[in-house]
Write an enzyme that holds these catalytic residues in place. Structure first.
Site, PDB file in Angstrom:
ATOM      1  N   ASP A   2     -14.455  63.249 -58.522  1.00  0.00           N
ATOM      2  CA  ASP A   2     -15.142  64.534 -58.289  1.00  0.00           C
ATOM      3  C   ASP A   2     -16.556  64.235 -57.807  1.00  0.00           C
ATOM      4  O   ASP A   2     -16.808  63.162 -57.261  1.00  0.00           O
ATOM      5  CB  ASP A   2     -15.124  65.388 -59.559  1.00  0.00           C
ATOM      6  CG  ASP A   2     -15.075  66.885 -59.245  1.00  0.00           C
ATOM      7  OD1 ASP A   2     -15.989  67.361 -58.557  1.00  0.00           O
ATOM      8  OD2 ASP A   2     -14.137  67.571 -59.694  1.00  0.00           O
TER       9      ASP A   2
ATOM     10  N   HIS B   8     -16.456  63.372 -54.456  1.00  0.00           N
ATOM     11  CA  HIS B   8     -16.637  64.593 -53.670  1.00  0.00           C
ATOM     12  C   HIS B   8     -18.061  64.749 -53.151  1.00  0.00           C
ATOM     13  O   HIS B   8     -18.428  65.811 -52.661  1.00  0.00           O
ATOM     14  CB  HIS B   8     -16.253  65.822 -54.503  1.00  0.00           C
ATOM     15  CG  HIS B   8     -14.799  65.881 -54.830  1.00  0.00           C
ATOM     16  ND1 HIS B   8     -14.232  66.930 -55.532  1.00  0.00           N
ATOM     17  CD2 HIS B   8     -13.771  65.023 -54.569  1.00  0.00           C
ATOM     18  CE1 HIS B   8     -12.930  66.720 -55.674  1.00  0.00           C
ATOM     19  NE2 HIS B   8     -12.635  65.561 -55.105  1.00  0.00           N
TER      20      HIS B   8
END
Length: 393
Positions: free
Chosen positions: A214, A237
């Site tokens: 993430d 991310h």
């Protein structure tokens, strides 16, 4: 000669004073043994150390099992948590009984976390049960390390590995430094943000290496005066401001600076994300500079329609006001053809957005990179590859 001797004597006295100032509380003195559960031993060692001004809790080399533990202040003075070995969390989520943290540092002033050791969250079984992509009210999973109300503190030379959820979370911290921290989890591990913070101020992140499933760094509401320097990010991310606007009564975000970062093979680069149909909010004085992108998707992005897995209402625009934002000296390669995406709110258009010296080449075939803009008129200077706002939405 006498003068030199005097200086040497003073130096020695200072060393002795600093050594004596740190009283050591080794968990082995409280019954800890390698490959066994040390929850009780660590709790006892911490409580004893907390009553002494200038103390050090030591966990020496070796692997140790550790259940949920809250290491609480206020303590009598500065305190160090010196982890040289590896702490292993329970694999089974049920053993946390719905609690949202594994190792929790709370209400401490003058904390140092160091030692070169590893917090191993043993997250593999939890990732399989994570349904947050389908259910926004999903079950709470434990964060590896929580810092709640921690001030004037340093976290350095540690590793957080395979957390069940976020790796490190800050809540209402002030003057907290992160240096030489490593955070690692597989690219497909869900919600394993590296460092997430909320309602904290004067936070410094320097020379950290983060690769997760993430955001490498995510900055939530209420954060002020945050700087991240020399961050290596990937997989993951990217580095994110937000998401913002999901909840009522969120506090403003301002004074964020990300410089000298390198992002590799991440799904996004540097971004600001807010939810549509949001309550009013503010994000301002946010600056990204001198950043290298290596095969990064969406290297530069403002997304005010952020709605992962369609878990929101798109009936009205975001009401989070974004202003005084700059993207400068950002270069490298994009894995997506659209390299710059500035999608601002129709309700409160972005203001004072700057694009300067942008050079992003498309990694794939079929032409050069493109850019899109909506509800924003960025000020442009220096090289622009892609040209700013080639697609106006």
């Amino acid at each position: 000669m006498g003068k030199n001797l005097s200086i040497a004597t003073i130096s020695l006295l200072l060393v002795l004073a600093s050594t004596n100032a740190s009283q050591v509380f080794d968990v082995k003195s409280y019954g800890a043994k390698p490959n066994a559960d040390i929850t009780q031993a660590l709790t006892k060692a911490w409580k004893a150390a907390c009553t002494v001004a200038g103390s050090k809790v030591v966990i020496s080399a070796g692997a140790y099992k550790l259940g949920l533990v809250t290491l609480k202040g206020p303590c009598k003075g500065a305190i160090e948590f010196n982890l040289q070995g590896t702490l292993q969390a329970p694999s089974d989520v049920a053993s946390f009984k719905g609690k949202d943290g594994w190792v929790i540092f709370e209400s401490i002033d003058g904390l140092t976390v160091s030692g070169g050791g590893v917090f191993d969250g043993k997250g593999q079984l939890a990732w399989e049960k994570n349904d947050c992509d389908k259910d926004k009210n999903c079950n709470v999973l434990p964060i590896n390390i929580r810092f709640n109300y921690v001030t004037n503190s340093i976290v350095q030379d540690i590793t957080s590995k395979d957390s069940k959820f976020f790796h490190i979370n800050l809540l209402e911290c002030k003057k907290l430094q992160f240096r030489h921290v490593t955070i690692t989890a597989p690219a497909d591990s869900p919600n394993t943000d590296g460092i997430h913070m909320g309602r904290s101020s004067q936070i410094t992140i320097t020379n950290v290496n983060i690769g997760t499933g993430d955001d490498c760094i995510s900055i939530g509401d209420g954060n002020q005066d945050v700087s991240a320097n020399q961050v290596t990010c990937g997989p993951g991310h990217g580095i994110s401001i937000g998401s913002l606007g999901k909840y009522n009564n969120e506090q403003p975000v301002s004074g964020i600076r990300v410089t000298g970062a390198t992002l590799s093979n991440t799904k996004n680069g540097v971004r600001i994300k807010t939810w549509p149909s949001s309550p009013p909010g503010v994000a301002s004085d946010i600056h990204f500079e001198d950043i290298v992108m290596k095969n990064v998707g969406n290297p530069i992005i403002i997304d005010q329609n952020y709605c992962p897995n369609n878990q929101c209402s798109n009936k009205s625009p975001s009401k989070v006001k974004i202003s005084n934002v700059s993207f400068k000296k950002i270069r490298g390669t994009s894995s997506t053809k659209e390299a710059v995406k500035l999608i601002c709110s129709k309700s409160v258009p972005c203001q004072q957005v700057v694009l300067s010296d942008i050079d992003l080449a498309y990694k794939g075939g079929g032409g050069s990179t493109t850019s899109s803009c909506a509800n924003v008129k960025p000020a442009v200077s220096g090289k622009q590859n892609p040209p700013a706002c080639t697609n106006k939405l």
